[in-house]
Design a protein around this motif. Structure first.
Motif, mmCIF file in Angstrom:
data_model
loop_
_atom_site.group_PDB
_atom_site.id
_atom_site.type_symbol
_atom_site.label_atom_id
_atom_site.label_comp_id
_atom_site.label_asym_id
_atom_site.label_seq_id
_atom_site.Cartn_x
_atom_site.Cartn_y
_atom_site.Cartn_z
ATOM 1 N N THR A 123 -19.639 63.922 16.074
ATOM 2 C CA THR A 123 -18.908 64.013 14.813
ATOM 3 C C THR A 123 -18.190 65.356 14.644
ATOM 4 O O THR A 123 -17.383 65.522 13.745
ATOM 5 C CB THR A 123 -19.869 63.806 13.630
ATOM 6 N N ASN A 180 -25.888 69.084 4.303
ATOM 7 C CA ASN A 180 -25.075 69.260 3.088
ATOM 8 C C ASN A 180 -25.616 70.349 2.156
ATOM 9 O O ASN A 180 -25.278 70.370 0.979
ATOM 10 C CB ASN A 180 -24.987 67.945 2.280
ATOM 11 N N GLU A 208 -21.050 64.349 0.727
ATOM 12 C CA GLU A 208 -21.609 64.633 2.060
ATOM 13 C C GLU A 208 -20.584 65.402 2.888
ATOM 14 O O GLU A 208 -19.402 65.048 2.926
ATOM 15 C CB GLU A 208 -21.961 63.318 2.764
ATOM 16 N N TRP A 209 -21.034 66.459 3.554
ATOM 17 C CA TRP A 209 -20.129 67.313 4.311
ATOM 18 C C TRP A 209 -19.547 66.577 5.522
ATOM 19 O O TRP A 209 -20.266 65.892 6.247
ATOM 20 C CB TRP A 209 -20.858 68.566 4.783
ATOM 21 N N ALA A 210 -18.253 66.733 5.723
ATOM 22 C CA ALA A 210 -17.563 66.076 6.841
ATOM 23 C C ALA A 210 -17.120 67.069 7.907
ATOM 24 O O ALA A 210 -17.066 66.734 9.089
ATOM 25 C CB ALA A 210 -16.353 65.308 6.325
ATOM 26 N N SER A 211 -16.768 68.308 7.496
ATOM 27 C CA SER A 211 -16.320 69.306 8.468
ATOM 28 C C SER A 211 -16.328 70.690 7.830
ATOM 29 O O SER A 211 -16.304 70.827 6.607
ATOM 30 C CB SER A 211 -14.908 68.981 8.983
ATOM 31 N N SER A 225 -15.490 67.189 2.561
ATOM 32 C CA SER A 225 -16.569 66.217 2.354
ATOM 33 C C SER A 225 -16.046 64.796 2.463
ATOM 34 O O SER A 225 -14.849 64.553 2.568
ATOM 35 C CB SER A 225 -17.192 66.431 0.971
ATOM 36 N N PHE A 226 -16.985 63.854 2.430
ATOM 37 C CA PHE A 226 -16.622 62.438 2.363
ATOM 38 C C PHE A 226 -16.437 62.005 0.909
ATOM 39 O O PHE A 226 -16.307 60.835 0.616
ATOM 40 C CB PHE A 226 -17.706 61.577 3.025
ATOM 41 N N LYS A 252 -14.575 57.006 0.644
ATOM 42 C CA LYS A 252 -15.515 57.948 1.279
ATOM 43 C C LYS A 252 -15.092 58.273 2.710
ATOM 44 O O LYS A 252 -15.880 58.213 3.653
ATOM 45 C CB LYS A 252 -16.945 57.384 1.274
ATOM 46 N N HIS A 254 -13.307 60.827 5.717
ATOM 47 C CA HIS A 254 -13.164 62.246 6.020
ATOM 48 C C HIS A 254 -11.687 62.571 5.899
ATOM 49 O O HIS A 254 -10.891 62.272 6.773
ATOM 50 C CB HIS A 254 -13.661 62.570 7.430
ATOM 51 N N GLN A 298 -5.669 61.196 6.699
ATOM 52 C CA GLN A 298 -6.962 61.730 7.132
ATOM 53 C C GLN A 298 -6.827 62.926 8.075
ATOM 54 O O GLN A 298 -7.805 63.616 8.336
ATOM 55 C CB GLN A 298 -7.792 60.626 7.803
#
Length: 326
Positions: A123, A180, A208-211, A225-226, A252, A254, A298
């Motif tokens: 990810t 997170n 929720e953290w995405a990057s 985040s998502f 939701k 990214h 995205q």
């Protein structure tokens, strides 16, 4: 497109609120049949590479505004693509068969090396800005450190949850976001001793953290985040600096966000196909840009050398200042 970009570089276009509001789509590419899942500018800024759910890798010439080459990765799929320090090679994660990271020669579309180890979807993938080191994080709750010259993992960290990670602009430290709720900073030369500092945050289940992404000046860290929130924290003390909101993310996804090269502005994609821009220091929203994207944006990145931005859904759009049109 090339002469105008050269002029921009020579003039050293200063980015202001007015410049940002006037940035416009200069060219749109419709080569992909499915969502573009990642993209990356070469460090010199003259090339852009993208990967997509249709298993295509597309290389663009940013100076000429042309699509240079298309490669296919039908067998393994492709995601999280990154140039290495050589413009003719890239690394990417896989979407089929296994979760091996692959090192690809773009010149002849041959794999130079495989990096096996992750047991679930990768990810996070990021290349050191300085050397042949790269980081990968996976749903298997590990963060791995690699060197392009060896198929063996150089370092392995077992974490409590899915990690997100990023190198600082100097390539001396990396940040790992876990569960997170915390960002751990590691010194690359002694990462095996554990983090030298940890920043803790309140847990937000809806974001929720995405990057993670460091600002180009290294002073702040952006948490995407998502959810529908982007956070900016101080890279030295972990103190909250800004929270950016207002972009749509009902699905939701990214939605990538990026800094302008001078670290003064934050640009984010949105689920409704537009681009939101904020002033990083004050937090106010400068504008919303419409690039006629039919789907959620995205992927979004600013060219490291030129006054140019790229955004993607299934389409790829190149943006230039001053309302240029091809």
């Amino acid at each position: 497109m090339d002469s105008r970009m050269d002029q921009d570089e020579e003039r050293g276009v200063k980015i202001t609120d007015d410049t940002v509001r006037k940035i416009r789509v200069a060219k749109v590419y419709r080569e992909n049949t499915d969502r573009i899942n990642s993209m990356n500018f070469s460090p010199s800024g003259d090339l852009l590479i993208s990967s997509a759910e249709d298993d295509q890798i597309v290389i663009y010439d940013c100076e000429k505004g042309l699509q240079k080459r298309t490669l296919n990765s039908k067998k393994y799929g492709v995601d999280l693509i990154h140039f290495t320090h050589a413009k003719n090679t890239a690394i990417h994660s896989s979407t089929k068969i296994d979760d091996t990271i692959r090192y690809l020669s773009l010149h002849d579309n041959k794999y130079l090396r495989y990096f096996p180890g992750h047991t679930k979807k990768v990810t996070t993938l990021c290349m050191s800005p300085m050397d042949d080191t790269f980081l990968s994080g996976s749903l298997d709750k590990t963060l791995r450190l690699w060197d392009l010259r060896s198929p063996n993992c150089q370092g392995l960290m077992h974490l409590q949850g899915k990690p997100v990670a990023a190198f600082d602009p100097e390539g001396l430290i990396f940040a790992a976001g876990v569960n997170n709720e915390s960002i751990k900073l590691y010194d690359l030369r002694s990462f095996d001793k554990g983090p030298f500092t940890t920043f803790r945050f309140s847990y937000e289940k809806d974001n929720e953290w995405a990057s993670l992404k460091f600002s180009p000046d290294g002073k702040s860290i952006m948490i995407c985040s998502f959810g529908s929130m982007i956070r900016l924290v101080d890279a030295f003390h972990g103190t909250p600096l800004q929270t950016f909101a207002g972009h749509v993310n009902n699905q939701k996804l990214h939605l990538e966000a990026t800094f302008s090269p001078d670290s003064q502005y934050v640009f984010s994609g949105s689920g409704d196909g537009v681009i939101h821009v904020w002033n990083a220091e004050s937090g106010y929203k400068v504008c919303v840009l419409n690039g006629d994207h039919p789907g959620a944006v995205q992927c979004i990145q600013f060219n490291p050398k030129y006054m140019m931005m790229a955004t993607a859904c299934t389409n790829m759009a190149f943006w230039l200042p001053g309302g240029y049109e091809d």
